[in-house]
Design an enzyme around this catalytic site. Structure first.
Site, PDB file in Angstrom:
ATOM      1  N   LEU A   1      79.013  73.253  17.165  1.00  0.00           N
ATOM      2  CA  LEU A   1      78.989  74.847  17.917  1.00  0.00           C
ATOM      3  C   LEU A   1      77.822  75.282  17.655  1.00  0.00           C
ATOM      4  CD1 LEU A   1      82.543  75.766  16.998  1.00  0.00           C
ATOM      5  CD2 LEU A   1      81.990  74.386  18.827  1.00  0.00           C
TER       6      LEU A   1
ATOM      7  N   GLU B   1      69.875  66.800  12.447  1.00  0.00           N
ATOM      8  CA  GLU B   1      69.445  65.836  13.556  1.00  0.00           C
ATOM      9  C   GLU B   1      67.897  65.163  13.001  1.00  0.00           C
ATOM     10  OE1 GLU B   1      70.580  68.898  16.131  1.00  0.00           O
ATOM     11  OE2 GLU B   1      70.884  67.812  17.705  1.00  0.00           O
TER      12      GLU B   1
ATOM     13  N   ASN C   1      74.057  77.062  19.993  1.00  0.00           N
ATOM     14  CA  ASN C   1      74.036  77.699  21.162  1.00  0.00           C
ATOM     15  C   ASN C   1      74.503  76.675  22.260  1.00  0.00           C
ATOM     16  OD1 ASN C   1      73.209  80.116  22.728  1.00  0.00           O
ATOM     17  ND2 ASN C   1      71.391  79.145  23.136  1.00  0.00           N
TER      18      ASN C   1
ATOM     19  N   HIS D   1      73.839  65.780  22.297  1.00  0.00           N
ATOM     20  CA  HIS D   1      73.962  66.126  20.768  1.00  0.00           C
ATOM     21  C   HIS D   1      74.336  64.905  19.988  1.00  0.00           C
ATOM     22  CE1 HIS D   1      75.309  70.410  21.694  1.00  0.00           C
ATOM     23  NE2 HIS D   1      73.829  70.459  21.660  1.00  0.00           N
TER      24      HIS D   1
ATOM     25  N   ASN E   1      60.099  66.877  18.138  1.00  0.00           N
ATOM     26  CA  ASN E   1      61.262  67.350  19.377  1.00  0.00           C
ATOM     27  C   ASN E   1      60.422  68.231  20.258  1.00  0.00           C
ATOM     28  OD1 ASN E   1      63.400  68.526  20.944  1.00  0.00           O
ATOM     29  ND2 ASN E   1      64.479  69.089  19.118  1.00  0.00           N
TER      30      ASN E   1
ATOM     31  N   ASN F   1      78.627  78.314  10.323  1.00  0.00           N
ATOM     32  CA  ASN F   1      78.370  79.759   9.623  1.00  0.00           C
ATOM     33  C   ASN F   1      79.666  80.916   9.864  1.00  0.00           C
ATOM     34  OD1 ASN F   1      75.964  79.683   8.283  1.00  0.00           O
ATOM     35  ND2 ASN F   1      75.258  79.252  10.403  1.00  0.00           N
TER      36      ASN F   1
ATOM     37  N   GLY G   1      79.297  76.612  14.014  1.00  0.00           N
ATOM     38  CA  GLY G   1      80.213  75.973  13.453  1.00  0.00           C
ATOM     39  C   GLY G   1      80.357  76.019  11.988  1.00  0.00           C
TER      40      GLY G   1
ATOM     41  N   ARG H   1      62.891  62.725  19.629  1.00  0.00           N
ATOM     42  CA  ARG H   1      64.094  63.182  20.256  1.00  0.00           C
ATOM     43  C   ARG H   1      63.754  63.005  21.779  1.00  0.00           C
ATOM     44  NH1 ARG H   1      66.714  68.620  21.761  1.00  0.00           N
ATOM     45  NH2 ARG H   1      68.832  67.979  22.081  1.00  0.00           N
TER      46      ARG H   1
ATOM     47  N   ARG I   1      75.905  78.680  28.742  1.00  0.00           N
ATOM     48  CA  ARG I   1      76.351  77.727  29.654  1.00  0.00           C
ATOM     49  C   ARG I   1      78.016  77.862  29.850  1.00  0.00           C
ATOM     50  NH1 ARG I   1      73.687  72.884  26.698  1.00  0.00           N
ATOM     51  NH2 ARG I   1      71.645  73.181  27.169  1.00  0.00           N
TER      52      ARG I   1
HETATM   53  P1  AMP Z   1      72.330  76.517  16.695  1.00  0.00           P
HETATM   54  O1  AMP Z   1      71.932  76.069  18.294  1.00  0.00           O
HETATM   55  O2  AMP Z   1      72.841  75.274  16.046  1.00  0.00           O
HETATM   56  O3  AMP Z   1      70.819  76.595  16.167  1.00  0.00           O
HETATM   57  O4  AMP Z   1      72.889  77.652  16.782  1.00  0.00           O
HETATM   58  C1  AMP Z   1      72.596  78.893  17.121  1.00  0.00           C
HETATM   59  C2  AMP Z   1      73.685  79.841  17.087  1.00  0.00           C
HETATM   60  O5  AMP Z   1      74.403  80.024  15.774  1.00  0.00           O
HETATM   61  C3  AMP Z   1      73.383  81.429  17.352  1.00  0.00           C
HETATM   62  O6  AMP Z   1      73.175  81.488  18.763  1.00  0.00           O
HETATM   63  C4  AMP Z   1      74.425  81.926  16.705  1.00  0.00           C
HETATM   64  O7  AMP Z   1      75.554  82.260  17.945  1.00  0.00           O
HETATM   65  C5  AMP Z   1      75.040  81.149  15.771  1.00  0.00           C
HETATM   66  N1  AMP Z   1      74.942  81.399  14.429  1.00  0.00           N
HETATM   67  C6  AMP Z   1      73.820  81.360  13.567  1.00  0.00           C
HETATM   68  N2  AMP Z   1      73.936  82.014  12.314  1.00  0.00           N
HETATM   69  C7  AMP Z   1      75.134  82.552  12.352  1.00  0.00           C
HETATM   70  C8  AMP Z   1      76.209  83.139  11.379  1.00  0.00           C
HETATM   71  N3  AMP Z   1      75.595  83.613  10.228  1.00  0.00           N
HETATM   72  N4  AMP Z   1      77.304  83.596  11.716  1.00  0.00           N
HETATM   73  C9  AMP Z   1      77.698  83.421  13.005  1.00  0.00           C
HETATM   74  N5  AMP Z   1      76.951  82.631  14.146  1.00  0.00           N
HETATM   75  C10 AMP Z   1      75.769  82.307  13.697  1.00  0.00           C
END
Ligand code: AMP
Length: 403
Positions: A214, A389, A216, A185, A12, A339, A337, A96, A246
């Protein structure tokens, strides 16, 4: 391909980064994972974890001038673990690729014509496709004999009906410039919708699922019987949900207004909407953990940012319920989503009439496994389904080269 070649390297490539995973498709076992950051800068950094050997994480900090140097360093690390990329056990490299346009609706073995087409799509994916191309060319130089497969973020959404994919603008102008909704995605939406069906003990063709990716970046999709019928991202990943940085949906006239009245250039507005908006624009933080901490301390800006994020999410859940007619499951995935229990709770709060509810105890439990968090009485299953992914890219790549 040798008959015992069962390994797939997944790459990636970003503009200054290279994420990788080496998997053995005989069981889908992850052998090594890693990341090179700051490629081209003075101090590039490689973090490598040889999972197969139960090995310790290793880090290197040295200048890696370009993606060639970065992949070479990755190959050296893998060799050290006896997993060298020159091994006959390596079956293919899966890449990717963010934008596949209308042409690429399936994983595709890469040849010169495919490279040209990915290049032709650069105007609609200026941030991503050039970096993906660099990664492919680098890998081709390293193993010119090996099949290289492109797995497109847009592909899963290519089943959207024309009335969901087309913007209501002049058709000639739209077609001349390939302006339509493509969605992104897709690898995650495909994987999570299938895993959700599995969790319900059903075949994907039997269930309608709303997937909420959900992270970043964030996107929603409506998946009917395994096929995507609508998704929230559009021509680019800017449309739809409120994201980390965004804006998501916005009146397009905001752009002309800012051009005419704030004297901002289109590049500056592009940067504003993609990098300085969403949660970070609203409250200065894009990490949901930090936002929740601030809310707990009584911070009003963080609370408003959270409410705006949730309001948009609920609108999409409602919209996709109408699009699907019958919803069997709503699946939460990616960083937020998977966490954030408060996000999941707020997203469905008061929607019992729509068959949606979460059980507070199940929602609060932490687990890396796919699970249902709705109470037994709820008509719609609310699920948390970790996305993967890389595994999906490896599966699609291997299925293509071993067919
Ligand atoms: P991703 O793009 O899927 O890697 O998600 C990253 C985002 O997940 C971070 O910017 C956080 O906002 C959120 N995140 C990661 N860990 C947690 C957690 N334990 N609780 C709430 N949000 C989390």
């Amino acid at each position: 391909m040798t008959t015992d070649a069962t390994r797939v390297l997944v790459l990636n490539s970003g503009s200054s980064s290279l994420k990788y995973q080496l998997l053995d498709m005989n069981g889908g076992v992850r052998l090594a994972v890693g990341l090179v950051e700051r490629i081209g800068e003075q101090a590039s950094r490689l973090v490598h974890t040889p999972l197969a050997a139960g090995g310790e994480k290793r880090e290197r900090e040295e200048r890696m001038a370009d993606h060639d140097a970065a992949l070479k360093a990755v190959a050296d690390e893998l060799s050290e673990d006896g997993l060298g990329l020159d091994s006959p056990e390596l079956a293919a490299i899966g890449h990717r690729v963010v934008h596949g346009g209308l042409r690429f609706t399936e994983p595709t073995v890469i040849d010169e014509a495919v490279l040209k087409e990915i290049e032709r799509l650069v105007p609609v994916a200026p941030l991503h496709n050039p970096a993906n191309l660099t990664g492919i060319r680098t890998a081709q130089r390293l193993r010119p004999d090996l099949p290289q497969v492109a797995v497109f973020d847009t592909a899963f959404h290519s089943t959207m009906p024309e009335y969901a994919a087309r913007y209501a603008i002049d058709v000639e102008t739209a077609d001349a410039h390939r302006v339509r909704r493509y969605g992104f995605h897709g690898t995650s939406h495909a994987y999570v919708s299938r895993e959700t069906a599995k969790l319900l003990g059903k075949d994907p063709s039997e269930v309608n699922v709303i997937v909420l990716h959900l992270g970043n970046g964030a996107s929603a999709s409506a998946v009917a019987g395994g096929r995507c019928v609508d998704t929230s991202m559009g021509l680019t990943p800017l449309e739809g949900l409120v994201m980390g940085t965004r804006s998501g949906d916005i009146d397009p006239a905001v752009i002309f207004h800012l051009e005419r009245n704030a004297g901002l250039s289109s590049d500056e507005i592009d940067e504003l909407l993609n990098k300085k908006s969403g949660l970070i624009g609203l409250c200065g933080d894009n990490d949901m953990r930090e936002i929740r901490r601030r809310i707990d301390e009584g911070d009003k800006r963080a609370a408003l940012a959270f409410d705006i994020y949730i309001h948009r999410l609920r609108k999409y859940i409602g919209a996709y319920t109408a699009v699907l007619g019958r919803v069997d499951a709503v699946a939460f995935t990616a960083g937020v989503g998977e966490n954030s229990a408060p996000v999941r709770e707020a997203a469905v709060l008061g929607l019992e009439e729509m068959g949606l509810a979460v059980d507070a105890r199940l929602n609060a439990e932490r687990s890396g496994e796919a699970r249902i968090i709705s109470p037994d009485y709820a008509r719609v299953a609310v699920a948390v389904v970790p996305t993967d992914e890389e595994l999906e890219i490896a599966n699609q790549t291997y299925a293509l080269v071993s067919a």
